[in-house]
Motif scaffolding. Structure first.
Motif, PDB file in Angstrom:
ATOM      1  N   ALA A 108       0.816  -1.214   0.000  1.00 27.44           N
ATOM      2  CA  ALA A 108       0.000   0.000   0.000  1.00 27.44           C
ATOM      3  C   ALA A 108       0.853   1.269   0.000  1.00 27.44           C
ATOM      4  N   LEU A 109       2.167   1.129   0.133  1.00 25.82           N
ATOM      5  CA  LEU A 109       3.060   2.279   0.265  1.00 25.82           C
ATOM      6  C   LEU A 109       3.079   3.118  -1.012  1.00 25.82           C
ATOM      7  N   SER A 110       2.669   4.383  -0.885  1.00 24.57           N
ATOM      8  CA  SER A 110       2.678   5.285  -2.032  1.00 24.57           C
ATOM      9  C   SER A 110       3.791   6.323  -1.939  1.00 24.57           C
ATOM     10  N   THR A 111       4.250   6.628  -0.726  1.00 29.90           N
ATOM     11  CA  THR A 111       5.310   7.609  -0.519  1.00 29.90           C
ATOM     12  C   THR A 111       6.393   7.004   0.365  1.00 29.90           C
ATOM     13  N   LEU A 112       7.617   7.006  -0.139  1.00 33.46           N
ATOM     14  CA  LEU A 112       8.761   6.526   0.633  1.00 33.46           C
ATOM     15  C   LEU A 112       9.840   7.592   0.577  1.00 33.46           C
ATOM     16  N   LYS A 113      10.027   8.285   1.698  1.00 33.78           N
ATOM     17  CA  LYS A 113      11.020   9.358   1.790  1.00 33.78           C
ATOM     18  C   LYS A 113      12.033   8.996   2.862  1.00 33.78           C
ATOM     19  N   LEU A 114      13.241   8.696   2.415  1.00 34.47           N
ATOM     20  CA  LEU A 114      14.322   8.313   3.312  1.00 34.47           C
ATOM     21  C   LEU A 114      15.533   9.226   3.141  1.00 34.47           C
ATOM     22  N   ALA A 115      15.334  10.396   2.583  1.00 33.61           N
ATOM     23  CA  ALA A 115      16.421  11.333   2.301  1.00 33.61           C
ATOM     24  C   ALA A 115      17.118  11.792   3.575  1.00 33.61           C
ATOM     25  N   GLY A 116      18.403  12.117   3.436  1.00 35.69           N
ATOM     26  CA  GLY A 116      19.140  12.726   4.536  1.00 35.69           C
ATOM     27  C   GLY A 116      19.427  11.797   5.691  1.00 35.69           C
ATOM     28  N   ASN A 117      19.675  10.539   5.403  1.00 34.52           N
ATOM     29  CA  ASN A 117      20.087   9.579   6.421  1.00 34.52           C
ATOM     30  C   ASN A 117      21.467   9.057   6.055  1.00 34.52           C
ATOM     31  N   GLU A 118      21.810   7.899   6.563  1.00 35.01           N
ATOM     32  CA  GLU A 118      23.103   7.291   6.264  1.00 35.01           C
ATOM     33  C   GLU A 118      22.926   5.855   5.792  1.00 35.01           C
ATOM     34  N   PHE A 119      21.825   5.600   5.071  1.00 31.04           N
ATOM     35  CA  PHE A 119      21.613   4.271   4.515  1.00 31.04           C
ATOM     36  C   PHE A 119      22.688   3.985   3.490  1.00 31.04           C
ATOM     37  N   PHE A 120      23.067   2.706   3.370  1.00 31.67           N
ATOM     38  CA  PHE A 120      24.104   2.338   2.411  1.00 31.67           C
ATOM     39  C   PHE A 120      23.807   0.981   1.802  1.00 31.67           C
ATOM     40  N   GLY A 121      24.640   0.590   0.867  1.00 30.94           N
ATOM     41  CA  GLY A 121      24.475  -0.688   0.183  1.00 30.94           C
ATOM     42  C   GLY A 121      23.729  -0.507  -1.122  1.00 30.94           C
TER      43      GLY A 121
END
Length: 139
Positions: free
Chosen positions: A44-57
């Motif tokens: 059901a996810l329509s918006t995914l905002k993960l900006a400005g973090n330290e995710f990697f890979g």
């Protein structure tokens, strides 16, 4: 909306239990690590905002399983490797932001073929590792 809350650590796989979640905004926190595969099961996810973090890979090709996705913002992280063509399976995407990461290769044609998508990646300059023939902006 949990953006700008100084949250830290990795994104827990418990997100898989949020089956009716439509919007997830965790931007401007201090999350690290790779994205859990469970995240890509949230139909059901329509918006995914993960900006400005330290995710990697690398970004999982399972991102294409998010068929309801309209807005995808992964900017300002440390993602690397190729941008998966499976993103093109999310035919409703209207906004894609991959700026300020370490992606490499070409933006896949499947993404370019999205009718209404506005696409932002770092595809110009000395440090760019991405080429794009259809991007809206190449700062």
């Amino acid at each position: 909306d949990l953006h700008a809350n100084r949250l830290t650590g990795t994104l827990p796989s418990i997100v898989e239990s949020l089956v009716y979640l439509e919007e997830l905004n965790l931007s401007t926190n201090k999350f690290t690590g790779s994205l859990p595969q469970a995240l890509f099961g949230l139909e059901a996810l329509s918006t995914l905002k993960l900006a400005g973090n330290e995710f990697f890979g690398t970004l999982s090709e399972r991102v294409g399983d998010l068929n309801s996705l309209v807005d995808l913002d992964l900017s300002d992280n440390e993602f690397s490797g190729p941008i998966p063509s499976e993103i093109g399976n999310a035919v409703g995407l209207t906004a894609i932001n991959f700026r300020q990461n370490n992606f490499s290769g070409s933006v896949p044609i499947a993404i370019c073929d999205l009718d209404k998508a506005v696409i932002f990646v770092d595809c110009e300059g000395d440090k760019s590792k991405v080429t794009c023939n259809c991007c809206t902006s190449c700062p």
